[in-house]
Design a protein around this motif. Structure first.
Motif, mmCIF file in Angstrom:
data_model
loop_
_atom_site.group_PDB
_atom_site.id
_atom_site.type_symbol
_atom_site.label_atom_id
_atom_site.label_comp_id
_atom_site.label_asym_id
_atom_site.label_seq_id
_atom_site.Cartn_x
_atom_site.Cartn_y
_atom_site.Cartn_z
ATOM 1 N N GLY A 214 7.651 2.423 1.243
ATOM 2 C CA GLY A 214 7.520 1.970 -0.142
ATOM 3 C C GLY A 214 6.132 2.248 -0.689
ATOM 4 N N HIS A 215 5.101 1.900 0.089
ATOM 5 C CA HIS A 215 3.727 2.192 -0.337
ATOM 6 C C HIS A 215 3.533 3.708 -0.481
ATOM 7 C CE1 HIS A 215 2.487 -1.919 0.194
ATOM 8 N NE2 HIS A 215 2.637 -1.910 1.512
ATOM 9 N N PHE A 216 4.005 4.443 0.511
ATOM 10 C CA PHE A 216 3.822 5.895 0.559
ATOM 11 C C PHE A 216 4.447 6.582 -0.656
ATOM 12 C CE2 PHE A 216 5.900 9.915 1.732
ATOM 13 C CZ PHE A 216 4.780 10.700 1.977
ATOM 14 N N ILE A 217 5.717 6.300 -0.906
ATOM 15 C CA ILE A 217 6.426 7.031 -1.962
ATOM 16 C C ILE A 217 5.877 6.694 -3.343
ATOM 17 C CG2 ILE A 217 8.375 5.424 -2.312
ATOM 18 C CD1 ILE A 217 8.622 9.247 -2.114
ATOM 19 N N THR A 218 5.512 5.430 -3.564
ATOM 20 C CA THR A 218 4.950 5.090 -4.877
ATOM 21 C C THR A 218 3.550 5.684 -5.048
ATOM 22 O OG1 THR A 218 4.249 2.931 -4.026
ATOM 23 C CG2 THR A 218 6.323 3.016 -5.273
ATOM 24 N N ALA A 219 2.779 5.761 -3.968
ATOM 25 C CA ALA A 219 1.465 6.409 -4.058
ATOM 26 C C ALA A 219 1.639 7.879 -4.430
ATOM 27 C CB ALA A 219 0.706 6.270 -2.739
ATOM 28 N N LYS A 220 2.580 8.542 -3.783
ATOM 29 C CA LYS A 220 2.835 9.952 -4.090
ATOM 30 C C LYS A 220 3.329 10.116 -5.528
ATOM 31 C CE LYS A 220 2.296 12.467 -0.256
ATOM 32 N NZ LYS A 220 1.474 13.663 -0.181
ATOM 33 N N LEU A 221 4.253 9.247 -5.957
ATOM 34 C CA LEU A 221 4.814 9.351 -7.310
ATOM 35 C C LEU A 221 3.789 9.073 -8.400
ATOM 36 C CD1 LEU A 221 8.319 7.708 -6.745
ATOM 37 C CD2 LEU A 221 7.828 10.134 -7.156
ATOM 38 N N THR A 222 2.792 8.260 -8.097
ATOM 39 C CA THR A 222 1.753 7.971 -9.092
ATOM 40 C C THR A 222 0.572 8.930 -8.980
ATOM 41 O OG1 THR A 222 0.783 6.284 -7.643
ATOM 42 C CG2 THR A 222 2.362 5.528 -9.311
ATOM 43 N N GLY A 223 0.686 9.934 -8.122
ATOM 44 C CA GLY A 223 -0.340 10.966 -8.027
ATOM 45 C C GLY A 223 -1.516 10.632 -7.133
ATOM 46 N N MET A 224 -1.361 9.652 -6.269
ATOM 47 C CA MET A 224 -2.434 9.312 -5.332
ATOM 48 C C MET A 224 -2.333 10.196 -4.090
ATOM 49 S SD MET A 224 -2.382 5.180 -5.435
ATOM 50 C CE MET A 224 -2.269 4.316 -6.995
ATOM 51 N N ARG A 225 -3.479 10.517 -3.526
ATOM 52 C CA ARG A 225 -3.509 11.305 -2.293
ATOM 53 C C ARG A 225 -3.287 10.364 -1.115
ATOM 54 N NH1 ARG A 225 -8.761 12.944 -1.817
ATOM 55 N NH2 ARG A 225 -9.131 11.773 0.081
ATOM 56 N N VAL A 226 -2.338 10.710 -0.269
ATOM 57 C CA VAL A 226 -2.081 9.936 0.950
ATOM 58 C C VAL A 226 -2.553 10.808 2.108
ATOM 59 C CG1 VAL A 226 -0.361 8.775 2.368
ATOM 60 C CG2 VAL A 226 -0.091 8.806 -0.122
ATOM 61 N N ASP A 227 -3.592 10.348 2.787
ATOM 62 C CA ASP A 227 -4.163 11.141 3.884
ATOM 63 C C ASP A 227 -3.309 11.088 5.143
ATOM 64 O OD1 ASP A 227 -6.304 11.928 2.286
ATOM 65 O OD2 ASP A 227 -7.501 10.177 2.853
ATOM 66 N N GLU A 228 -2.681 9.916 5.411
ATOM 67 C CA GLU A 228 -1.829 9.816 6.602
ATOM 68 C C GLU A 228 -0.721 8.792 6.373
ATOM 69 O OE1 GLU A 228 -1.935 9.184 11.465
ATOM 70 O OE2 GLU A 228 -3.800 8.998 10.334
ATOM 71 N N PHE A 229 0.466 9.137 6.878
ATOM 72 C CA PHE A 229 1.598 8.217 6.925
ATOM 73 C C PHE A 229 1.991 8.128 8.393
ATOM 74 C CE2 PHE A 229 6.252 7.550 6.990
ATOM 75 C CZ PHE A 229 6.307 6.319 6.367
ATOM 76 N N ALA A 230 1.837 6.949 8.988
ATOM 77 C CA ALA A 230 2.081 6.788 10.425
ATOM 78 C C ALA A 230 3.164 5.759 10.673
ATOM 79 C CB ALA A 230 0.803 6.357 11.128
ATOM 80 N N ILE A 231 4.021 6.059 11.627
ATOM 81 C CA ILE A 231 5.016 5.100 12.111
ATOM 82 C C ILE A 231 4.575 4.718 13.516
ATOM 83 C CG2 ILE A 231 7.425 4.743 12.751
ATOM 84 C CD1 ILE A 231 8.154 6.860 10.650
ATOM 85 N N GLY A 232 4.355 3.429 13.719
ATOM 86 C CA GLY A 232 3.862 2.932 14.991
ATOM 87 C C GLY A 232 2.343 2.905 14.993
ATOM 88 N N PHE A 233 1.792 2.511 16.131
ATOM 89 C CA PHE A 233 0.344 2.539 16.296
ATOM 90 C C PHE A 233 0.025 2.942 17.724
ATOM 91 C CE2 PHE A 233 1.487 -1.842 17.269
ATOM 92 C CZ PHE A 233 0.720 -2.151 18.383
ATOM 93 N N GLY A 234 -1.243 3.167 17.980
ATOM 94 C CA GLY A 234 -1.642 3.639 19.300
ATOM 95 C C GLY A 234 -1.739 5.145 19.315
ATOM 96 N N PRO A 235 -1.653 5.735 20.511
ATOM 97 C CA PRO A 235 -1.792 7.190 20.623
ATOM 98 C C PRO A 235 -0.696 7.933 19.862
ATOM 99 C CG PRO A 235 -1.817 6.134 22.797
ATOM 100 C CD PRO A 235 -1.470 5.083 21.796
ATOM 101 N N LYS A 236 -1.075 9.089 19.319
ATOM 102 C CA LYS A 236 -0.122 9.916 18.570
ATOM 103 C C LYS A 236 0.812 10.638 19.540
ATOM 104 C CE LYS A 236 -3.224 10.707 14.723
ATOM 105 N NZ LYS A 236 -4.082 11.680 14.028
ATOM 106 N N LEU A 237 2.106 10.535 19.276
ATOM 107 C CA LEU A 237 3.091 11.288 20.058
ATOM 108 C C LEU A 237 3.409 12.614 19.383
ATOM 109 C CD1 LEU A 237 5.630 8.429 20.908
ATOM 110 C CD2 LEU A 237 3.847 9.379 22.379
#
Length: 192
Positions: free
Chosen positions: A21-44
């Protein structure tokens, strides 16, 4: 153990939907999203698409969006959170909670739509006719669609069961569509 895994799964879905929800509205309002992550810890897994790095993390109990300009120390550059008008910023902030509110509505409306299709599943079509049982002795076969019982039309399995129970162990006359031909059968239900 299964309960714990189910809780982790549900929590992961809730967090993912919230962050989306945060991600899509940021994109729709023209904000730059540097990272969208699911989970936390080391990157798989990670993949960059445009300005956004999409990542899947090892521990599925969280997630986040890194929206440019949300950190108090970030300067208000074009395309960042701080550079957008207040209504746009409010929408991005509220979108996570709104998505968590909409999720059960969408899920339950989908379930109700499936229940509407339940009649298709509930059609009185014979699956497996058991050898030596009443339907097989009457001549009914797999795939036959029951049309009437004692001249009373039936459209669902519920109606078939209700009519057969009402007849007890007395003989009943059925009509069925058997491979495109309507045939009549006499069957004596057996109490089981």
């Amino acid at each position: 153990m299964l309960t714990i895994l189910a809780a982790v799964f549900v929590f992961g879905v809730l967090v993912t939907v919230h962050e989306f929800g945060h991600f899509i509205t940021a994109k729709l309002t023209g904000m730059r999203v540097d990272e969208f992550a699911i989970g936390f810890g080391p990157k798989l897994y990670q993949q960059k698409d445009g300005d956004t790095l999409y990542s899947l993390r090892a521990i599925p109990l969280g997630g986040y969006n890194k929206i440019a300009g949300m950190d108090p120390d970030d300067p208000p550059e074009p395309g960042t959170f701080k550079s957008k008008p207040i209504p746009s910023r409010m929408l991005v902030i509220l979108a996570g909670a709104l998505m968590n509110f909409l999720l059960p509505i969408i899920l339950f409306s989908g379930i109700f739509m499936l229940e509407g299709r339940q009649e298709l599943v509930n059609e009185p079509i014979l699956g497996t006719v058991v050898d030596g049982m009443a339907a097989e002795r009457a001549g009914l076969r797999n795939g036959d669609r029951i049309l009437t019982i004692n001249n009373k039309p039936v459209a669902t399995w519920t109606e078939v069961v209700t009519n057969l129970r009402a007849s007890g162990t007395n003989p009943v006359t059925l009509t069925a569509d058997s491979q495109g031909a309507v045939k009549s059968y006499t069957m004596t239900p057996v109490y089981d």
